[in-house]
Design a protein around this motif. Sequence first.
Motif, PDB file in Angstrom:
ATOM      1  N   PHE A 133       1.078  -1.222   0.236  1.00 15.51           N
ATOM      2  CA  PHE A 133       0.017   0.056   0.036  1.00 15.51           C
ATOM      3  C   PHE A 133       0.878   1.356   0.135  1.00 15.51           C
ATOM      4  O   PHE A 133       0.530   2.757  -0.569  1.00 15.51           O
ATOM      5  N   LEU A 134       1.521   1.454   0.859  1.00 11.69           N
ATOM      6  CA  LEU A 134       2.231   2.711   0.772  1.00 11.69           C
ATOM      7  C   LEU A 134       3.779   2.147  -0.194  1.00 11.69           C
ATOM      8  O   LEU A 134       3.776   3.797  -0.937  1.00 11.69           O
ATOM      9  N   GLY A 135       3.948   1.507  -1.312  1.00 10.97           N
ATOM     10  CA  GLY A 135       4.703   2.052  -2.416  1.00 10.97           C
ATOM     11  C   GLY A 135       3.966   2.734  -3.342  1.00 10.97           C
ATOM     12  O   GLY A 135       4.215   2.982  -4.683  1.00 10.97           O
ATOM     13  N   LYS A 136       1.959   2.265  -3.438  1.00  8.45           N
ATOM     14  CA  LYS A 136       1.471   2.670  -4.137  1.00  8.45           C
ATOM     15  C   LYS A 136       1.110   3.613  -3.651  1.00  8.45           C
ATOM     16  O   LYS A 136       1.201   5.228  -5.117  1.00  8.45           O
ATOM     17  N   CYS A 137       1.304   4.534  -2.479  1.00  4.37           N
ATOM     18  CA  CYS A 137       1.169   5.796  -2.337  1.00  4.37           C
ATOM     19  C   CYS A 137       2.716   6.434  -2.572  1.00  4.37           C
ATOM     20  O   CYS A 137       2.109   7.585  -3.776  1.00  4.37           O
ATOM     21  N   ARG A 138       3.569   6.102  -2.773  1.00  7.58           N
ATOM     22  CA  ARG A 138       4.763   6.385  -3.525  1.00  7.58           C
ATOM     23  C   ARG A 138       4.227   7.016  -5.009  1.00  7.58           C
ATOM     24  O   ARG A 138       5.096   7.588  -5.452  1.00  7.58           O
ATOM     25  N   GLU A 139       3.942   5.680  -5.494  1.00  5.74           N
ATOM     26  CA  GLU A 139       3.844   5.983  -7.286  1.00  5.74           C
ATOM     27  C   GLU A 139       2.796   7.127  -7.852  1.00  5.74           C
ATOM     28  O   GLU A 139       3.645   7.918  -8.648  1.00  5.74           O
ATOM     29  N   LEU A 140       2.418   7.521  -7.065  1.00  8.56           N
ATOM     30  CA  LEU A 140       1.152   8.725  -6.829  1.00  8.56           C
ATOM     31  C   LEU A 140       1.551   9.900  -6.559  1.00  8.56           C
ATOM     32  O   LEU A 140       1.646  10.432  -7.146  1.00  8.56           O
ATOM     33  N   ALA A 141       2.329   9.870  -5.237  1.00 12.42           N
ATOM     34  CA  ALA A 141       3.532  11.042  -5.321  1.00 12.42           C
ATOM     35  C   ALA A 141       4.525  11.543  -6.796  1.00 12.42           C
ATOM     36  O   ALA A 141       4.674  12.160  -6.700  1.00 12.42           O
ATOM     37  N   ALA A 142       4.912  10.476  -7.049  1.00  7.98           N
ATOM     38  CA  ALA A 142       6.317  10.127  -8.255  1.00  7.98           C
ATOM     39  C   ALA A 142       5.327  10.595  -9.406  1.00  7.98           C
ATOM     40  O   ALA A 142       5.799  11.853 -10.147  1.00  7.98           O
ATOM     41  N   GLY A 143       3.945  10.607  -9.471  1.00  8.68           N
ATOM     42  CA  GLY A 143       3.674  11.481 -10.384  1.00  8.68           C
ATOM     43  C   GLY A 143       2.441  12.559 -10.442  1.00  8.68           C
ATOM     44  O   GLY A 143       2.461  13.156 -11.589  1.00  8.68           O
ATOM     45  N   GLY A 144       2.754  12.627  -9.091  1.00  5.86           N
ATOM     46  CA  GLY A 144       2.458  14.115  -9.028  1.00  5.86           C
ATOM     47  C   GLY A 144       1.031  14.234  -8.825  1.00  5.86           C
ATOM     48  O   GLY A 144       0.312  15.295  -8.580  1.00  5.86           O
TER      49      GLY A 144
END
Length: 299
Positions: A124-135
């Motif tokens: 789940f945390l990895g998905k959050c980081r992906e969202l953040a990386a995509g702005g």
Amino acid sequence: MELTILYRGPLASCDYDCPYCPFAKRRDSREQLRADREALERFATWVAGRHGDRLSILVTPWGEGLVRSWYRRTLSELSRLPQVRRVAIQTNLSCRTGWTADADPETLALWCTYHPGQTPHDRFLGKCRELAAGGIRYSVGIVGFPAHLEAGRRLRADLPEHVYLWVNAPEGHPLTDAEAAAWTELDPLFGYSRFPHTSAGRPCRTGETVISVDGDGTVRRCHFVPEELGNLYDGSFLAALRPRGCPLAACDCHIGYVHLATLPLYDVFAGGVLERIPAAPTALSLAPIGHRTETGGGR
């Protein structure tokens, strides 16, 4: 016209089996999924035709929408329309996040719920980081069962400090003051969720600048008031839009009480009402909590 729309089609299936949810592991038939896709596409077509309007849209499916391709595609398409100020969806974030690359990150936002026991913390945390990386704008939340507290603390510790972690009071499970205090340490706004808010006769933006729309286009003031105001597609709802008090005794769900004019939440969440993102960290500590009735749990 400036309007906030809460859209909920017939989709009621979910890939999770949370014990507190009536839609856990529910499967829609092929015909039900087709009807849901057609309803969402019809709604998107209506939005696309509203040139000159200013629309904000929150998709609130009973089940999980983003595992379905038509939700990912439609959200991306809506985010690129000039008349759409914000389009957001409530999601368990179980889907892949690559689809967000096709969306306008200035318009798209996700309201993400973490369900301990349904997905590993690191995934789940990895998905959050992906969202953040995509702005992509997003908030993260958890249901405040006492058994979830350690998972919530771990999530708060691992999320970036600026990401708001909201906590929903568990429905049907009143918390002790000590339990509530522990959750308030993670979410300073938890007091708004803990108890239902007295709403009878009090001014609410729903039915005036906020509406609820179902898959058939039936318009209601919100998801929780059954009275129909008309239909989206024939325009009959427009004549019914006006200021009005709430007809219910209390409101216990964030997507309802956030619109109460007697609460300061439009200021607290300014610019992020739909995706549940506070305007600034200081808003978390400055918002007074009031206008509630202590009758049990809330959402």
